[in-house]
Each structure stands twice: as structure tokens, then as C-alpha cells.
Scaffold this motif. Structure first.
Motif, PDB file in Angstrom:
ATOM      1  N   SER A   9     -54.967 -45.824  22.450  1.00 32.29           N
ATOM      2  CA  SER A   9     -54.749 -45.026  21.111  1.00 32.29           C
ATOM      3  C   SER A   9     -52.929 -46.123  20.955  1.00 32.29           C
ATOM      4  N   PHE A  10     -52.047 -46.762  22.185  1.00 32.82           N
ATOM      5  CA  PHE A  10     -50.928 -47.004  22.063  1.00 32.82           C
ATOM      6  C   PHE A  10     -51.464 -48.607  21.039  1.00 32.82           C
ATOM      7  N   LEU A  11     -52.183 -49.682  22.049  1.00 33.49           N
ATOM      8  CA  LEU A  11     -52.686 -50.713  20.788  1.00 33.49           C
ATOM      9  C   LEU A  11     -53.082 -50.495  19.571  1.00 33.49           C
ATOM     10  N   LYS A  12     -53.358 -48.864  18.888  1.00 29.10           N
ATOM     11  CA  LYS A  12     -53.648 -49.219  17.901  1.00 29.10           C
ATOM     12  C   LYS A  12     -51.885 -49.347  16.901  1.00 29.10           C
ATOM     13  N   PHE A  13     -51.042 -49.168  17.587  1.00 33.22           N
ATOM     14  CA  PHE A  13     -49.753 -49.155  16.763  1.00 33.22           C
ATOM     15  C   PHE A  13     -49.636 -50.880  16.736  1.00 33.22           C
ATOM     16  N   LEU A  14     -50.153 -51.826  17.127  1.00 32.26           N
ATOM     17  CA  LEU A  14     -49.487 -52.889  17.375  1.00 32.26           C
ATOM     18  C   LEU A  14     -50.569 -53.955  16.244  1.00 32.26           C
ATOM     19  N   SER A  15     -49.824 -54.945  15.887  1.00 29.91           N
ATOM     20  CA  SER A  15     -50.265 -55.395  14.182  1.00 29.91           C
ATOM     21  C   SER A  15     -49.528 -56.933  13.899  1.00 29.91           C
ATOM     22  N   PRO A  16     -49.893 -57.965  13.991  1.00 29.91           N
ATOM     23  CA  PRO A  16     -49.105 -59.521  13.758  1.00 29.91           C
ATOM     24  C   PRO A  16     -48.693 -58.744  12.123  1.00 29.91           C
ATOM     25  N   VAL A  17     -49.197 -58.063  11.616  1.00 28.70           N
ATOM     26  CA  VAL A  17     -48.360 -58.459  10.446  1.00 28.70           C
ATOM     27  C   VAL A  17     -47.597 -57.014   9.954  1.00 28.70           C
ATOM     28  N   ARG A  18     -47.959 -55.900  11.185  1.00 32.04           N
ATOM     29  CA  ARG A  18     -46.202 -55.299  10.812  1.00 32.04           C
ATOM     30  C   ARG A  18     -45.113 -56.169  11.191  1.00 32.04           C
ATOM     31  N   ALA A  19     -46.191 -56.828  12.662  1.00 31.40           N
ATOM     32  CA  ALA A  19     -44.701 -56.990  13.576  1.00 31.40           C
ATOM     33  C   ALA A  19     -43.794 -58.490  12.488  1.00 31.40           C
ATOM     34  N   TYR A  20     -44.699 -58.585  12.213  1.00 29.48           N
ATOM     35  CA  TYR A  20     -44.093 -59.852  10.689  1.00 29.48           C
ATOM     36  C   TYR A  20     -43.128 -59.342   9.979  1.00 29.48           C
ATOM     37  N   PHE A  26     -35.463 -56.965   9.862  1.00 30.19           N
ATOM     38  CA  PHE A  26     -34.725 -57.695  10.465  1.00 30.19           C
ATOM     39  C   PHE A  26     -33.862 -59.518  10.607  1.00 30.19           C
ATOM     40  N   LEU A  27     -34.750 -59.736  10.425  1.00 25.26           N
ATOM     41  CA  LEU A  27     -33.754 -60.770   9.888  1.00 25.26           C
ATOM     42  C   LEU A  27     -32.574 -60.550   8.545  1.00 25.26           C
ATOM     43  N   ALA A  28     -33.203 -59.989   7.549  1.00 26.46           N
ATOM     44  CA  ALA A  28     -32.708 -59.734   6.230  1.00 26.46           C
ATOM     45  C   ALA A  28     -31.612 -59.202   6.356  1.00 26.46           C
ATOM     46  N   GLN A  29     -31.470 -58.628   7.368  1.00 27.16           N
ATOM     47  CA  GLN A  29     -30.468 -57.756   7.647  1.00 27.16           C
ATOM     48  C   GLN A  29     -28.929 -58.566   7.856  1.00 27.16           C
ATOM     49  N   ARG A  30     -29.112 -60.094   8.965  1.00 30.63           N
ATOM     50  CA  ARG A  30     -29.048 -60.290   9.469  1.00 30.63           C
ATOM     51  C   ARG A  30     -28.075 -61.361   8.629  1.00 30.63           C
ATOM     52  N   ARG A  31     -26.162 -61.669   9.494  1.00 37.49           N
ATOM     53  CA  ARG A  31     -25.390 -61.734   8.194  1.00 37.49           C
ATOM     54  C   ARG A  31     -25.863 -64.004   8.991  1.00 37.49           C
ATOM     55  N   PRO A  32     -25.710 -65.013   7.913  1.00 38.95           N
ATOM     56  CA  PRO A  32     -25.868 -66.554   7.585  1.00 38.95           C
ATOM     57  C   PRO A  32     -25.358 -66.517   9.159  1.00 38.95           C
ATOM     58  N   HIS A  33     -24.409 -66.704   9.614  1.00 42.01           N
ATOM     59  CA  HIS A  33     -23.524 -67.124  10.731  1.00 42.01           C
ATOM     60  C   HIS A  33     -24.494 -66.246  11.861  1.00 42.01           C
ATOM     61  N   GLU A  34     -25.404 -65.220  11.925  1.00 40.08           N
ATOM     62  CA  GLU A  34     -25.771 -64.695  13.412  1.00 40.08           C
ATOM     63  C   GLU A  34     -26.684 -65.511  13.178  1.00 40.08           C
ATOM     64  N   LEU A  35     -27.598 -65.565  11.707  1.00 40.40           N
ATOM     65  CA  LEU A  35     -28.590 -66.582  12.410  1.00 40.40           C
ATOM     66  C   LEU A  35     -28.823 -67.655  12.876  1.00 40.40           C
ATOM     67  N   VAL A  36     -27.227 -69.049  12.577  1.00 40.56           N
ATOM     68  CA  VAL A  36     -27.143 -70.072  13.388  1.00 40.56           C
ATOM     69  C   VAL A  36     -27.098 -69.843  14.145  1.00 40.56           C
ATOM     70  N   PHE A  37     -26.540 -68.990  14.771  1.00 40.43           N
ATOM     71  CA  PHE A  37     -26.530 -69.122  16.200  1.00 40.43           C
ATOM     72  C   PHE A  37     -27.635 -69.082  16.701  1.00 40.43           C
ATOM     73  N   MET A  38     -28.297 -67.482  16.726  1.00 44.17           N
ATOM     74  CA  MET A  38     -30.283 -66.945  17.387  1.00 44.17           C
ATOM     75  C   MET A  38     -30.604 -68.406  17.110  1.00 44.17           C
ATOM     76  N   MET A  39     -30.802 -69.611  15.618  1.00 45.85           N
ATOM     77  CA  MET A  39     -31.201 -70.319  15.799  1.00 45.85           C
ATOM     78  C   MET A  39     -31.004 -71.788  17.236  1.00 45.85           C
ATOM     79  N   ALA A  40     -29.838 -72.189  16.830  1.00 41.01           N
ATOM     80  CA  ALA A  40     -29.423 -72.655  18.151  1.00 41.01           C
ATOM     81  C   ALA A  40     -29.721 -71.852  19.613  1.00 41.01           C
TER      82      ALA A  40
END
Length: 122
Positions: A9-20, A26-40
Motif C-alpha cells: 500500500s506504501f508502494l502504490k504512492f511511488l511513481s516515476p512520473v510523480r517523482a519527475y 522543486f527545481l522551478a522554485q530555486r534561484r539560478p545560483h542555487e542550481l549552479v551550486f547544486m550542479m557543482a
């Protein structure tokens, strides 16, 4: 059986589409410099892990293992056997002396290193 039903019943909530979608939101809410540091940070982490994986593979060099055996006739005399044993004992003594000489040199190297470290206070 109840434990399995709880897991499924827990696994039914996991979906690759939902995770994507969640990651995209999440990434849309981040500022550009945060994304750069995350990639680094991700790049450096992957680089370190790849270095460990690359370094963990040790190729063992191929060594031929050939053992030579002397063939002796069955009708050898006792004098021939004793003469060969004297030659073999002399060779073994020479090899042992050479080994002890190398070990003494190695001990001297370590002693010099130990004395140097003692002079540094270590």
C-alpha cells in the motif's frame, strides 16, 4: 501477510512520473545560483565516487609459475648424492646470506627514518 499489504500500500504512492513532476516543481522554485551550486556539488560528488571506483580496480600482473625439476637416474651412487647435497647446501647458504643482507639494509633504512622522525619529535 499484514506486513506485505502495508508495504504494497506504501508502494502504490511511488511513481516515476510523480517523482519527475516533484523534482521539476522543486527545481522551478530555486534561484539560478542555487542550481549552479547544486550542479557543482553533484559534479564533485560524482567525480570523487568515480575516482574511488577507478582506483579500486587493481590489475594483477600475469606471472608465469614454472617449476623446474631435476631428473636423477635411479642408479646414482651415494657419493653422487652427497656431492649434490653439498652443492645445494652451499647455494642455499649464499641465498640466505643475500636475503639477510637485504633485510639488514631495509632495517637500516627504517632505523634512519625512525631517527629522523624522533628528531622532529614524532
Amino acid at each position: 501477510m499484514r506486513i506485505c499489504s502495508g508495504v504494497f500500500s506504501f508502494l502504490k504512492f511511488l511513481s516515476p512520473v510523480r517523482a519527475y513532476r516533484d523534482l521539476r516543481r522543486f527545481l522551478a522554485q530555486r534561484r539560478p545560483h542555487e542550481l549552479v551550486f547544486m550542479m557543482a556539488a553533484l559534479f564533485l560528488t560524482v567525480l570523487v565516487i568515480a575516482g574511488f571506483v577507478h582506483d579500486s580496480r587493481v590489475e594483477v600482473p600475469y606471472k608465469k609459475s614454472i617449476i623446474y625439476v631435476e631428473s636423477w637416474p635411479l642408479n646414482r651412487s651415494e657419493a653422487e648424492i652427497l656431492a649434490q647435497q653439498k652443492i645445494d647446501v652451499q647455494k642455499k647458504r649464499e641465498q640466505q646470506a643475500e636475503l639477510e643482507k637485504k633485510q639488514a639494509e631495509r632495517r637500516a633504512e627504517f632505523q634512519r627514518l625512525d631517527n629522523q622522525l624522533d628528531s622532529w619529535g614524532l
